[in-house]
Design a protein around this motif. Structure first.
Motif, short mmCIF file in Angstrom:
data_model
loop_
_atom_site.label_atom_id
_atom_site.label_comp_id
_atom_site.label_asym_id
_atom_site.label_seq_id
_atom_site.Cartn_x
_atom_site.Cartn_y
_atom_site.Cartn_z
N ASP A 116 0.85 -1.19 0.00
CA ASP A 116 0.00 0.00 0.00
C ASP A 116 0.89 1.25 0.00
O ASP A 116 2.02 1.24 0.49
CB ASP A 116 -0.96 -0.01 1.20
CG ASP A 116 -0.22 0.00 2.52
OD1 ASP A 116 -0.27 1.04 3.21
OD2 ASP A 116 0.41 -1.03 2.85
N THR A 117 0.36 2.32 -0.54
CA THR A 117 1.11 3.56 -0.73
C THR A 117 1.59 4.14 0.59
O THR A 117 2.72 4.63 0.68
CB THR A 117 0.25 4.59 -1.50
OG1 THR A 117 -0.14 4.00 -2.74
CG2 THR A 117 1.01 5.86 -1.76
N GLU A 118 0.77 4.11 1.61
CA GLU A 118 1.14 4.70 2.90
C GLU A 118 2.34 4.00 3.52
O GLU A 118 3.27 4.64 4.00
CB GLU A 118 -0.05 4.68 3.88
CG GLU A 118 -1.21 5.57 3.48
CD GLU A 118 -2.09 4.95 2.40
OE1 GLU A 118 -2.17 3.70 2.30
OE2 GLU A 118 -2.69 5.72 1.62
N THR A 119 2.32 2.68 3.51
CA THR A 119 3.44 1.91 4.08
C THR A 119 4.72 2.16 3.28
O THR A 119 5.78 2.41 3.85
CB THR A 119 3.12 0.40 4.09
OG1 THR A 119 1.96 0.19 4.88
CG2 THR A 119 4.28 -0.41 4.64
N ALA A 120 4.62 2.10 1.97
CA ALA A 120 5.79 2.30 1.12
C ALA A 120 6.36 3.71 1.30
O ALA A 120 7.58 3.89 1.39
CB ALA A 120 5.43 2.05 -0.34
N THR A 121 5.50 4.70 1.37
CA THR A 121 5.95 6.08 1.56
C THR A 121 6.66 6.22 2.90
O THR A 121 7.73 6.81 2.99
CB THR A 121 4.77 7.06 1.46
OG1 THR A 121 4.17 6.93 0.17
CG2 THR A 121 5.22 8.49 1.67
N ARG A 122 6.06 5.68 3.94
CA ARG A 122 6.64 5.77 5.28
C ARG A 122 7.99 5.06 5.35
O ARG A 122 8.96 5.59 5.89
CB ARG A 122 5.67 5.19 6.32
CG ARG A 122 6.16 5.30 7.75
CD ARG A 122 5.18 4.70 8.76
NE ARG A 122 5.02 3.26 8.56
CZ ARG A 122 3.90 2.68 8.09
NH1 ARG A 122 2.85 3.41 7.79
NH2 ARG A 122 3.84 1.37 7.94
N GLU A 123 8.08 3.87 4.78
CA GLU A 123 9.28 3.05 4.89
C GLU A 123 10.41 3.49 3.97
O GLU A 123 11.58 3.35 4.31
CB GLU A 123 8.95 1.58 4.61
CG GLU A 123 8.06 0.95 5.64
CD GLU A 123 8.73 0.77 6.99
OE1 GLU A 123 9.94 0.48 7.03
OE2 GLU A 123 8.03 0.92 8.01
N ILE A 124 10.09 4.01 2.80
CA ILE A 124 11.12 4.31 1.80
C ILE A 124 11.40 5.81 1.69
O ILE A 124 12.56 6.23 1.67
CB ILE A 124 10.71 3.76 0.41
CG1 ILE A 124 10.52 2.25 0.47
CG2 ILE A 124 11.74 4.13 -0.64
CD1 ILE A 124 9.90 1.66 -0.79
N VAL A 125 10.38 6.62 1.61
CA VAL A 125 10.53 8.04 1.24
C VAL A 125 10.64 8.99 2.42
O VAL A 125 11.45 9.92 2.41
CB VAL A 125 9.34 8.46 0.33
CG1 VAL A 125 9.35 9.95 0.07
CG2 VAL A 125 9.39 7.69 -0.97
N ALA A 126 9.84 8.78 3.44
CA ALA A 126 9.67 9.77 4.51
C ALA A 126 10.98 10.20 5.18
O ALA A 126 11.17 11.38 5.47
CB ALA A 126 8.69 9.25 5.56
N GLY A 127 11.87 9.25 5.44
CA GLY A 127 13.13 9.60 6.11
C GLY A 127 13.96 10.58 5.31
O GLY A 127 14.47 11.56 5.86
N PHE A 128 14.10 10.34 4.02
CA PHE A 128 14.86 11.24 3.16
C PHE A 128 14.13 12.56 2.97
O PHE A 128 14.74 13.63 2.97
CB PHE A 128 15.10 10.60 1.78
CG PHE A 128 15.97 9.39 1.80
CD1 PHE A 128 17.33 9.50 2.05
CD2 PHE A 128 15.45 8.14 1.56
CE1 PHE A 128 18.15 8.38 2.06
CE2 PHE A 128 16.25 7.01 1.57
CZ PHE A 128 17.61 7.13 1.82
N GLU A 129 12.83 12.48 2.81
CA GLU A 129 12.03 13.65 2.45
C GLU A 129 12.07 14.74 3.52
O GLU A 129 12.09 15.92 3.19
CB GLU A 129 10.59 13.20 2.19
CG GLU A 129 9.78 14.18 1.40
CD GLU A 129 8.45 13.60 0.98
OE1 GLU A 129 8.08 13.81 -0.18
OE2 GLU A 129 7.79 12.93 1.80
#
Length: 165
Positions: free
Chosen positions: A144-157
């Motif tokens: 799901d988009t929320e999990t993927a965003t949290r796990e992959i993108v959020a830290g860098f973003e």
């Protein structure tokens, strides 16, 4: 940020690295460094630079240092995780291409995000479409988009937002 300010930031960064790499403040070394940095700035002033749009505030500079630290931490963590997977006889992978939502709007921030994800073992940036970045994830913790965003993108973003947007 104006083009002349971007050119000045690029010149200062190039000269700084020239001095670091040469380890000398001799007049001849500085003169060559100034000339080389000036030629590079003039040759590439119209192209996309990592410094284009980077804020020159203490908070943005601190975020830049923290971004590098976060990236290095993620790089080591991901390498260890991938090594453990490869050494495991059952090869426990759950590959998937997942959609992530990106809040970043600055093109250089988006470029740095996609490259940071690609350079981290186990993930590969595949495509940007609007505000969605598609990522191939070797060990998908969820599609799901929320999990993927949290796990992959959020830290860098969070660091890139402070640096660019």
């Amino acid at each position: 940020m104006t083009r002349s300010m971007d050119s000045l930031k690029l010149f200062a960064t190039l000269l700084f690295f020239w001095i670091l790499l040469n380890g000398s403040l001799a007049l001849g070394t500085l003169a060559v460094g100034v000339a080389v940095a000036a030629v590079i700035v003039l040759a590439f002033r119209d192209s996309l630079s990592v410094l284009s749009g980077h804020k020159l505030t203490p908070a943005a500079l601190w975020a830049s240092l923290r971004f590098v630290g976060f990236f290095l931490k993620e790089l080591v963590r991901a390498n260890l995780q991938m090594a453990a997977i490869v050494l495991n006889p059952r090869l426990p992978i759950e590959p998937a291409i997942v959609a992530t939502k990106v809040r970043l709007t600055h093109p250089v921030a988006r470029l740095l995000l996609a490259n940071s994800i690609t350079l981290t073992p186990g993930t590969l940036s595949v495509q940007y479409k609007g505000d969605t970045l598609y990522v191939h994830w070797v060990v998908a913790k969820g599609t799901d988009t929320e999990t993927a965003t949290r796990e992959i993108v959020a830290g860098f973003e969070r660091y890139l937002e402070a640096m660019y947007d």
